[in-house]
Design an enzyme around this catalytic site. Structure first.
Site, PDB file in Angstrom:
ATOM      1  CD  GLU A   8      14.080  32.910  10.225  1.00 61.66           C
ATOM      2  OE1 GLU A   8      14.543  32.478   9.155  1.00 61.66           O
ATOM      3  OE2 GLU A   8      14.466  32.516  11.325  1.00 61.66           O
ATOM      4  CG  ASP A   9      12.116  38.919   3.866  1.00 59.82           C
ATOM      5  OD1 ASP A   9      12.588  39.949   4.395  1.00 59.82           O
ATOM      6  OD2 ASP A   9      12.013  38.783   2.642  1.00 59.82           O
ATOM      7  CG  LEU A  10       6.076  40.085   9.160  1.00 64.65           C
ATOM      8  CD1 LEU A  10       5.036  39.551   8.189  1.00 64.65           C
ATOM      9  CD2 LEU A  10       5.668  39.753  10.584  1.00 64.65           C
ATOM     10  CG  ASN A  14       7.506  39.698   1.941  1.00 64.95           C
ATOM     11  OD1 ASN A  14       7.509  39.993   0.745  1.00 64.95           O
ATOM     12  ND2 ASN A  14       8.600  39.363   2.587  1.00 64.95           N
TER      13      ASN A  14
END
Length: 180
Positions: A8-10, A14
């Site tokens: 959900e924060d790709l 990251n």
């Protein structure tokens, strides 16, 4: 059984490469737990990488959000810029929800097709992992279409030393149990 919706924060920041050039996903700060077939409503992650369904505050399938983020990440890696940009957050959201982006002319049609499949506004029509793995652009590298041994044998590939390091810094490493 629950899964971790890790991406959900790709985004490129990251993703790390190990010494064998394997991608390691880091920063699980915005991950969610979910059950199979469960829809989520939590809006999180980086605005430029968020999918239309999340920005529209609809219930969403976490894996399909992750695939959208993969499409944005692929666009950034290939093109050197974000597909959706604006200094105004509201205008940016409108562009994302409409799927309003223009791929540069210098990328090949097959790469444009792969990106378009991932950046499909309707999550029911968006490329799945199987679609990506079968895509001509993805299959250009022979080993890319072969599943890693640790996934084939049922292992999740999480490294114990990484989990121990996470444990020292606060997050509960059991949140990242293997996906089945």
């Amino acid at each position: 059984m629950w899964h971790a919706a890790v991406a959900e924060d790709l985004k490129p920041e990251n993703l790390l490469l190990d010494e064998h050039k394997r991608i390691k996903i880091v920063d699980f700060g915005l991950s969610n737990r979910f059950d199979d077939n469960q829809l989520l409503k939590t809006a999180c992650g980086s605005h430029c990488y968020a999918p239309p369904e999340m920005l529209s505050r609809q219930s969403y399938v976490p894996q399909m959000c992750d695939l959208w983020s993969c499409g944005v990440t692929l666009f950034v890696m290939v093109c050197g810029s974000l597909p959706f940009e604006d200094t105004d957050g509201h205008t940016l959201s409108k562009k994302i929800v409409a799927g309003n982006y223009t791929p540069p002319a210098f990328i090949t049609d097959t790469v444009k097709d792969l990106i378009a499949g991932l950046l499909t506004v309707d999550p029911a029509k968006r490329f799945t992992i199987a679609d990506v793995r079968a895509h001509e652009s993805y299959r250009q590298i022979p080993e890319a279409s072969v599943r890693p041994r640790d996934l084939v044998s049922g292992q999740c590939g999480l490294e114990e030393d990484v989990l121990q390091e996470l444990k020292c810094h606060g997050p509960d490493p059991t949140r990242f149990q293997k996906l089945s």
